[in-house]
Design an enzyme around this catalytic site. Structure first.
Site, PDB file in Angstrom:
ATOM      1  N   GLU A 230       3.986  -6.141 -14.105  1.00 56.61           N
ATOM      2  CA  GLU A 230       4.915  -7.253 -14.254  1.00 56.61           C
ATOM      3  C   GLU A 230       4.251  -8.464 -14.904  1.00 56.61           C
ATOM      4  OE1 GLU A 230       7.090  -7.991 -10.674  1.00 56.61           O
ATOM      5  OE2 GLU A 230       7.996  -6.009 -10.700  1.00 56.61           O
TER       6      GLU A 230
ATOM      7  N   GLU B 138       8.398   1.347  -9.408  1.00 50.83           N
ATOM      8  CA  GLU B 138       8.596   0.824  -8.055  1.00 50.83           C
ATOM      9  C   GLU B 138      10.066   0.922  -7.692  1.00 50.83           C
ATOM     10  OE1 GLU B 138       7.363  -3.182  -7.491  1.00 50.83           O
ATOM     11  OE2 GLU B 138       5.247  -2.804  -7.870  1.00 50.83           O
TER      12      GLU B 138
END
Length: 689
Positions: free
Chosen positions: A491, A590
């Site tokens: 991220e 995720e």
């Protein structure tokens, strides 16, 4: 998972592939055979109501207006090369700073001891909750940044900790709007949609923490402090535009360090060397800002503030010293501390260090009684294609003083081998990769694979240390077939805020460097990065060997009975569609659901009642797994489950109505399956890699 207020948009990405006018439903094309969802009512992502069109897709009219606040200029702050979050103990402030954190530790972590009790107490960000609660790298740390802008679509109020903004993306009390409302898929890390929420901000999925306080009494000049930018003592800015100020107050007691900070608005990856001295509200600084900066001069009247700081510092040292005193012996974060007698031994002592553990129990292996008990849990089923994992206690530089326990990693792997054949790591610090490899060897696991992780930070020193350690791991490996690939950054684009373009260039350069090293060593491994599903575009797809997207329906505010369908369709529209015409593989890096702590309606815990939106709970977790796990297994949907174990230290990121940060595990921190939780057995079918 990454920082707070992670939202999911249904608008176009940078290449426009997802725009309502041009995006087609991948579900109706070659991807029909991979949906993990059975036929049923299709949900409307905007109102949460089902229709009679099946569970296929999300309507294309996802653009909404986004609320924005005033626009103060961002400040260029200092990025720490310490492993995010765990290297800092809280806001540097009189009364509410180190001493406040110390009392908070004593009151909220009474079940834990020593350094374990300190883990996660990296500080507070007023009014902003942490996403996943990870302030360190990987799934064990909520990389918690300042939240993105307030919006009225599917939003995850909390970015999942392992993936949030780097330390200090926000000047407290401000909100900044950098992005056009025509592109809601881009995250703005400078707005504060949680005014009055009293939450904590850190950053995860990983994942960096930002701190603020309402009344910090003194300005501290970091230029007077010896700091190489790589020790976890990160200076915080003084903002004249806000009544709230942050200070950096380095302190040490028994080897533990406390440092309040509002990290690095000034540079996710493109930071300059420590010698650079650029600081202040520099528009567009973003990734190009210096890693160290000068502070504004103290305001008049600083003498009384200084006296107040001295008094507060003395009290802080006394309190912190008392708490950390119990950790001087080297107490580590030990999941075994709360293990039942059936699955533990004398290693479960709450006062054992890693050395004590090894001295008492030896180097645990598959023949150890404790390991045999852990590997014989009939309630665990190998139905997950992958699981996100960060070993306990691998936060740099704290691990240099209190090394993580090899036996703890071996215990974890004994459990994980019953759930998956594929483990994803988030970083290389503190020998975590080597410990996982050693555990696999001692347990004689033949089919376990590892996705190597490299944490990319705003500080060049951190990123360089992580990458160099990756090279050492690869070069020293006798057999690289145990590795599935390397994930460079988690991220990182989300944490870049408005400087996404610059961040993407730097990130791609890092990825290419790793590829070149692998090629030079004749190593055939894919190199990827992971980011929010709607942060991927054609340029990043071209650079990565695998498209890895973090997709969390809980933070989209999606009711659990629609969550599996939403997850799959979001992934199809935002990620799979980008790989059309290529041979790129797609993976959900995720996905998960918390077992308790409240409910999220897409913009945090602002639901009209306690049953609206996405509700955290064991029943809901069971429902999500029931709808997702076996269908994904049957259709070959590749994903990593977040996560196996709870992280109790992340309780510091919980707020009055958002108490889920420490509750994402299938099991508690002692490796016990949560009461009432049922992992599907999928008719005996198991995940294979």
């Amino acid at each position: 998972m990454s920082g707070p207020n992670r939202t999911y948009s249904f608008g176009e990405g940078d290449d426009g592939l997802a725009h309502p006018s041009s995006r087609t439903h991948a579900m109706h094309s070659q991807y029909d055979d991979v949906s993990p969802i059975s036929d049923g009512a299709r949900m409307n992502p905007m109102n949460g109501q089902g229709t009679d069109h099946g569970l296929a897709s999300v309507p294309e009219d996802g653009h909404q207006g986004w609320g924005r606040g005033p626009e103060p200029s961002p400040s260029i702050l200092t990025g720490s090369s310490a492993t995010p979050g765990m290297d800092n103990l809280g806001p540097g402030a009189v009364g509410g700073g180190i001493s406040g954190i110390a009392l908070s530790v004593a009151n909220s972590h009474d079940r834990l001891s020593g350094v374990e009790a300190l883990m996660g107490t990296d500080g507070q960000e007023a009014n902003i909750p942490a996403e996943r609660g990870f302030s360190t790298t990987g799934s064990d740390n909520p990389y918690v940044p300042a939240p993105p802008e307030h919006r009225y679509s599917y939003g995850s109020n909390i970015a999942l900790g392992a993936a949030a903004a780097p330390a200090g993306q926000l000047t407290p009390g401000q909100s900044v709007s950098h992005l056009s409302s025509s592109n809601p898929s881009q995250r703005n890390l400078y707005d504060i949609p949680y005014q009055g929420a009293g939450g904590l901000n850190a950053g995860p999925y990983q994942r960096h923490s930002a701190y603020s306080s309402n009344d910090l009494p003194v300005d501290i000049n970091p230029d007077e402090i010896v700091d190489d930018g790589d020790d976890g003592f990160v200076p915080a800015p003084n903002s004249s535009s806000s009544a709230r100020k942050s200070q950096a107050i380095p302190a040490a007691a028994g080897g533990a360090a406390a440092g309040g900070f509002l990290g690095n608005l000034g540079g996710l990856f493109g930071g300059k060397s420590a010698a650079d001295t650029s600081y202040g509200p520099v528009p567009g600084a973003g990734l190009e800002a210096g890693e160290k900066g000068r502070w504004v001069k103290p305001k008049p009247g600083g003498g009384s503030k200084k006296r107040g700081w001295i008094v507060g510092a003395i009290l802080a040292f006394i309190i912190i010293g008392a708490i950390v005193g119990g950790a001087v012996g080297g107490t580590i974060g030990h999941r075994g501390n709360e293990e039942p007698s059936s699955a533990s031994s004398s290693s479960s002592s709450s006062t054992q260090t890693a050395t004590d553990d090894t001295s008492t129990n030896g180097d645990l292996d598959k023949n150890s009684a404790e390991i045999k008990a852990l590997m014989n849990n009939k309630n665990l089923h190998k139905v997950f294609p992958g699981i996100d994992y960060t070993p306990w206690g691998v936060q740099y530089p704290l691990c240099l003083k209190y090394p993580p326990s090899q036996n703890n990693v071996t215990r974890d792997m004994a459990v994980l081998t019953q759930l998956t054949n594929n483990v994803r790591l988030y970083g290389t610090d503190c020998n975590q990769t080597e410990m996982v490899l050693h555990a696999i060897d001692k347990l004689e696991i033949k089919d376990m694979k590892i996705w190597l992780g490299v944490w990319i930070d705003s500080n060049i020193t951190t990123s360089r240390r992580q990458i160099d350690q990756l090279y050492k791991i690869i070069d020293d490996a006798k057999d690289t077939s145990i590795f599935n690939g390397a994930i460079v950054g988690n991220e990182a684009l989300y944490r870049a805020g408005s400087d996404k373009t610059s961040a993407q260039t730097t990130l791609i350069n890092y990825m290419q460097e790793v590829k070149d090293h692998f090629k030079k060593k004749n190593i055939d491994l894919p190199v990827a990065t992971s980011d929010l599903g709607d942060n991927w575009d054609a340029t990043l797809v071209q650079a990565a060997d695998v498209v890895m997207a973090n997709v969390h329906p809980f933070f989209g505010g999606i009711p659990v009975d629609q969550a599996a369908a939403w997850t799959w369709q979001f992934w199809q529209d935002h990620n799979v569609a980008l790989t059309k015409g290529t041979n790129k593989k797609q993976v959900i890096s995720e996905v998960g659901w918390p077992s308790g702590g409240g409910n999220d309606c897409g913009l945090g815990a602002n639901c009209p009642n306690d049953t609206a939106g996405a509700v955290a709970g064991v029943d809901e977790l069971n429902k999500f797994m029931e709808d997702w796990v076996c269908q994904a297994l049957e259709n070959g949907t590749d994903y990593f489950w977040f996560e196996a174990f709870d992280e109790p230290w992340k309780i510091v990121y919980n707020t009055a109505n958002e108490n889920w940060e420490d509750k994402w595990g299938l099991m508690d921190a002692a490796r016990n399956l949560k009461p009432g939780l049922k992992i599907p057995d999928c008719g005996g079918k198991t995940a294979t890699r």
